[in-house]
Design an enzyme around this catalytic site. Structure first.
Site, short mmCIF file in Angstrom:
data_model
loop_
_atom_site.label_atom_id
_atom_site.label_comp_id
_atom_site.label_asym_id
_atom_site.label_seq_id
_atom_site.Cartn_x
_atom_site.Cartn_y
_atom_site.Cartn_z
N CYS A 41 84.68 -34.47 116.25
CA CYS A 41 85.54 -35.80 116.44
C CYS A 41 84.99 -36.35 117.70
O CYS A 41 84.32 -36.11 117.75
CB CYS A 41 86.92 -35.21 117.16
SG CYS A 41 88.19 -33.72 115.74
N ARG A 49 81.09 -38.25 113.50
CA ARG A 49 81.82 -37.53 113.86
C ARG A 49 82.87 -36.77 112.73
O ARG A 49 82.90 -35.58 113.61
CB ARG A 49 81.78 -37.68 115.48
CG ARG A 49 80.60 -38.33 116.32
CD ARG A 49 81.00 -37.87 117.56
NE ARG A 49 81.74 -36.86 118.84
CZ ARG A 49 80.14 -36.40 119.56
NH1 ARG A 49 79.56 -36.67 119.35
NH2 ARG A 49 80.06 -35.03 119.34
N TRP A 92 87.36 -34.61 112.32
CA TRP A 92 86.73 -33.24 111.27
C TRP A 92 87.67 -32.80 111.25
O TRP A 92 87.64 -31.42 112.65
CB TRP A 92 85.54 -33.49 111.12
CG TRP A 92 84.77 -32.82 111.41
CD1 TRP A 92 84.33 -33.49 109.79
CD2 TRP A 92 84.54 -31.26 110.34
NE1 TRP A 92 83.59 -32.59 109.00
CE2 TRP A 92 83.83 -31.53 109.34
CE3 TRP A 92 84.67 -30.63 111.28
CZ2 TRP A 92 83.11 -29.88 108.83
CZ3 TRP A 92 84.00 -28.86 111.17
CH2 TRP A 92 83.79 -28.81 110.43
N ASN A 99 88.66 -33.43 120.91
CA ASN A 99 87.00 -32.90 120.52
C ASN A 99 86.24 -31.33 120.51
O ASN A 99 85.94 -31.27 122.00
CB ASN A 99 85.23 -33.85 120.32
CG ASN A 99 84.40 -33.23 120.01
OD1 ASN A 99 84.75 -32.91 119.27
ND2 ASN A 99 83.71 -33.86 120.72
N GLY A 100 86.64 -29.98 119.60
CA GLY A 100 86.02 -29.44 120.10
C GLY A 100 86.86 -27.89 119.32
O GLY A 100 87.77 -28.86 118.65
N GLU A 155 65.55 -28.57 100.66
CA GLU A 155 65.87 -30.29 101.23
C GLU A 155 66.81 -30.63 100.50
O GLU A 155 67.64 -31.21 100.68
CB GLU A 155 65.61 -30.46 102.06
CG GLU A 155 64.84 -32.23 102.87
CD GLU A 155 66.11 -31.75 103.37
OE1 GLU A 155 66.84 -31.64 104.14
OE2 GLU A 155 66.22 -33.46 104.00
N LYS A 215 69.85 -32.43 99.94
CA LYS A 215 70.57 -33.70 100.22
C LYS A 215 71.16 -34.38 98.53
O LYS A 215 72.09 -34.64 98.84
CB LYS A 215 69.16 -34.19 99.83
CG LYS A 215 68.95 -35.78 101.08
CD LYS A 215 69.13 -35.72 102.03
CE LYS A 215 69.50 -34.87 102.66
NZ LYS A 215 69.14 -34.62 104.42
N GLU A 224 75.40 -32.78 99.09
CA GLU A 224 75.08 -33.67 100.48
C GLU A 224 76.36 -34.65 99.52
O GLU A 224 76.99 -34.98 100.05
CB GLU A 224 75.37 -32.72 101.06
CG GLU A 224 74.56 -34.19 101.51
CD GLU A 224 73.07 -34.30 103.07
OE1 GLU A 224 73.77 -33.61 103.93
OE2 GLU A 224 72.22 -33.83 103.18
N HIS A 280 63.00 -13.92 89.25
CA HIS A 280 63.34 -12.90 89.74
C HIS A 280 65.69 -12.72 89.58
O HIS A 280 65.51 -12.32 90.46
CB HIS A 280 63.39 -12.01 91.15
CG HIS A 280 62.16 -11.95 91.41
ND1 HIS A 280 61.52 -10.84 91.25
CD2 HIS A 280 60.67 -12.71 91.99
CE1 HIS A 280 59.81 -10.26 91.31
NE2 HIS A 280 59.76 -12.05 91.79
N LYS A 302 78.36 -36.11 110.74
CA LYS A 302 77.03 -36.48 111.21
C LYS A 302 76.45 -35.29 112.35
O LYS A 302 75.56 -35.22 112.62
CB LYS A 302 76.62 -37.42 111.50
CG LYS A 302 75.04 -38.02 112.04
CD LYS A 302 74.45 -38.50 110.86
CE LYS A 302 73.40 -38.46 111.31
NZ LYS A 302 72.01 -38.19 110.25
C1 F6R Z 1 71.47 -32.68 106.58
C2 F6R Z 1 72.06 -33.01 107.61
C3 F6R Z 1 72.55 -31.85 108.39
C4 F6R Z 1 72.28 -31.89 109.35
C5 F6R Z 1 72.37 -30.58 110.50
C6 F6R Z 1 71.70 -30.47 111.88
O1 F6R Z 1 71.35 -34.47 105.69
O2 F6R Z 1 72.27 -34.16 108.41
O3 F6R Z 1 72.15 -30.53 107.59
O4 F6R Z 1 70.81 -32.04 110.05
O5 F6R Z 1 74.16 -30.89 110.24
O6 F6R Z 1 72.51 -31.22 112.49
P1 F6R Z 1 71.42 -32.00 113.89
O7 F6R Z 1 69.32 -32.53 113.36
O8 F6R Z 1 71.52 -33.31 114.59
O9 F6R Z 1 71.46 -30.72 114.49
#
Ligand code: F6R
Length: 607
Positions: A2, A27, A74, A98-99, A479, A483, A486, A502, A602
């Site tokens: 948030c 956020r 969020w 926020n929290g 990764e 990607k 998500e 396996h 994010k």
């Molecule tokens: C995926 C992504 C997340 C962040 C994760 C950690 O594309 O962006 O998996 O890598 O939430 O976030 P940070 O790097 O801000 O600690």
């Protein structure tokens, strides 16, 4: 998560609150709301979904008032409905939070028993009821604020309006960041300095446990025990980070194409290319530590996993790594003579921060590999290793990932040099390869777009996708899967190529594309054997390899993406590009919200 904001202005504030919230939308974007005091009453507008909905709401029903608070959510407790959207009102008090209030259930029971009638499913609402209760008990606003904070357990950044004081916002911080902005006869507060950048660059950060009374001309800050404290006023450079998409369709696309430039900046910070030398890294004495621990989340964790291969191979330094949410609870027997790295784009991720504090408590030297230089993780670590990616707005991490890799590669080579595990010639050869990386990235980005678009069109019809890789290509496979899922919402998994038989091989059929990441390295032949196993079961293979790999592979992949042949140390960065573009273009075909995919945020400031 948030984002929260507050403004004590000279003009009506509702549009500026929304403007600030737009820069905090990374956020969370489940719902949003603003509240002001106008005509002696609290007023609010709230809307489900993204901020555009709140903007529409405000156009239909404008909100006056020169003092206000705002929130972009969020959802943690309670569905993302308008009813659960902040600000929450209770008996003349408005709260944005926020929290997570961990003891909210206990507080709710106690308050309900005393007659409180809760209107929402949120944990936040207890804050308003506690304040209202303390006021009824005869406390003034400050006393009520302090008494309320003493009852909370958990993480919070708060902004609070009292209807009977239309010139003050109360704020508090325990965990998530909180910046107070000093204007000219106006004051601001927000979850980060970027939110406030168009209004002011004079910022005071609250420390954990601080709370403050913000008035029109300044802020009085108190510690948790209500003793007045001074916190430094700093000039923020956040204004430089006010970002736009340029000619790109999405921030994510822009950020993918920025990678040659930003990785060059990141490498340039650690490597002297004129001398082909890794500069001595201060902060962690890599020559003396017996081992290294790494904790991070999501994409940053996967960057750390690739880093583990490098530190172990080049610097002969054992690495203990885990996702931060597990790392901190595992009670790993870590030596206080060791060091620990915490990798985080935002520098605010709650589990990564908690792991950092855990390691500090054990006496380890800590290093932060971060993008946001004034973040909590950067401020609390003993040493900061900036990744210099610039603001990353797209929720799916791209350029921060390759910059994290660039920095980890430079640190691993620096550690190898310090520990004498590589000869000077070997170090020079690795540095030379790293120096070539940004140019090669540019070359790849310019050559594969059309081919990727065709593949993405095909991929967008899939329900499941597997990614395989060996060595550093294994974390890259994970990764790639992360990607894709998500942003396109297609189910995807990344596996170590050797693990396929396996279990996961049972998933292979003609409808499951298998993306194999296989540069022509030490493992190539083994990975090709694993590919053979997939082909024998009718699997559709998309091979991402280099010129040598394409020539050596006798196998008919249904498609082969051919990249330039590169040194092993830069392969993960170069091979990230088709992986990212494939996910991006697939999501574009599917019409998802690429920059703000559903359910995500994010910056993850809850555990
Ligand atoms: C995926 C992504 C997340 C962040 C994760 C950690 O594309 O962006 O998996 O890598 O939430 O976030 P940070 O790097 O801000 O600690």
């Amino acid at each position: 998560m948030c984002g929260i904001v507050g403004i004590i202005g000279r003009q009506p504030v509702s549009y500026r609150l929304v403007d600030a919230l737009k820069r905090l939308e990374y956020r969370g974007y489940d719902s949003a709301g603003v509240a002001t005091i106008t005509g002696g009453a609290l007023q609010r507008r709230r809307a489900e979904g993204k901020l555009v909905n709140l903007e529409t709401r405000l156009k239909e029903e404008p909100l006056s008032g020169t003092i206000g608070i705002g929130h972009t959510r969020w959802a943690t407790h309670g569905a993302p409905t308008e009813r659960n959207a902040h600000p929450h009102f209770t008996d003349g008090v408005a709260v944005v939070h926020n929290g997570i209030i961990e003891n909210f259930a206990e507080l709710k029971d106690e308050l309900a028993a005393a007659g409180a009638e809760f209107q929402t499913d949120t944990d936040t609402e207890v804050i308003g009821y506690l304040l209202a209760k303390h006021r009824r008990e005869g406390m003034n606003r400050r006393e009520a604020m302090h008494a309320m904070l003493k009852r909370l357990r958990g993480a919070y950044a708060l902004a609070i309006l009292f209807v009977d004081d239309p010139s003050t916002i109360m704020t508090a911080r325990n965990g998530p960041p909180l910046a107070i902005g000093h204007g000219d006869g106006e004051m601001f507060l927000g979850s980060d300095a970027i939110a406030l950048a168009p209004f002011t660059n004079e910022i005071t950060y609250l420390a954990d446990g601080d709370w403050a009374v913000v008035g029109r001309t300044g802020a009085q800050i108190f510690d948790f025990d209500a003793h007045p404290v001074e916190r430094p006023r700093q000039t923020s450079i956040a204004v430089a980070y006010l970002a736009n998409k340029g000619n790109h369709r999405h921030f994510m696309e822009k950020e993918i194409y920025e990678q040659p430039e930003v990785t060059a900046h990141a490498l340039g910070h650690y490597i002297d290319f004129t001398q082909n030398r890794v500069d001595t890294v201060s902060g962690i004495d890599f020559a003396r530590i017996p081992s290294l621990a790494i904790a991070a989340c999501g994409t940053a964790y996967l960057a750390g996993l690739i880093g583990k291969y490098w530190f172990e191979r080049y610097a002969r330094l054992p690495v203990e790594i885990d996702v931060a949410s597990e790392f901190r609870y595992r009670e790993i027997p870590l030596s206080p003579r060791s060091a620990a790295l915490f990798i985080s784009q935002s520098g605010e991720t709650a589990d990564t921060l908690a792991s950092l504090r855990y390691c500090k408590g054990l006496g380890l030297k800590t290093g932060a590999v971060v993008n946001v230089g004034d973040s909590t993780i950067a401020r609390e670590a003993d040493a900061v290793f900036p990744i210099l990616a610039g603001p990353e707005i797209g929720v799916a991490s791209t350029k921060a990932f390759t910059c994290q890799l660039a920095v980890l590669a430079a640190l691993a080579v620096g550690a190898a040099r310090a520990r004498g595990t590589l000869s000077e010639d070997e170090v020079q050869a690795l540095v030379k390869s790293l120096a070539e990386m940004p140019r090669l990235m540019g070359q790849v980005l310019n050559s594969i777009q059309a081919e990727i678009e065709l593949l993405a069109r095909e991929l967008s019809k899939s329900h499941d996708v597997l990614y395989l890789g060996r060595g550093t290509s294994f974390p890259l496979a994970m990764e790639g899967a992360l990607k894709l899922k998500e942003i396109s919402y297609i189910h995807a998994e990344g596996y170590a190529a050797g693990e396929l038989k396996h279990g996961p091989i049972a998933l292979i059929d003609e409808n499951t594309p298998v993306i194999v990441i296989a540069p022509h390295d030490r493992f190539f032949d083994k990975t090709v054997s694993n590919m053979q196993e997939v082909a024998a079961r009718g699997g559709r293979i998309i091979l991402i390899t280099d010129e040598q790999g394409a020539a050596a592979s006798k196998l008919d992949a249904s498609h082969t993406i051919v990249l330039p042949a590169v040194d092993e140390i830069i392969a993960p960065m170069i091979f990230s590009l088709p992986i990212q573009l494939l996910a991006y273009n697939t999501a574009v075909f599917m019409g998802t919200d690429v920059d703000q995919p559903r359910n995500l945020a994010k910056s993850v400031t809850v555990e």
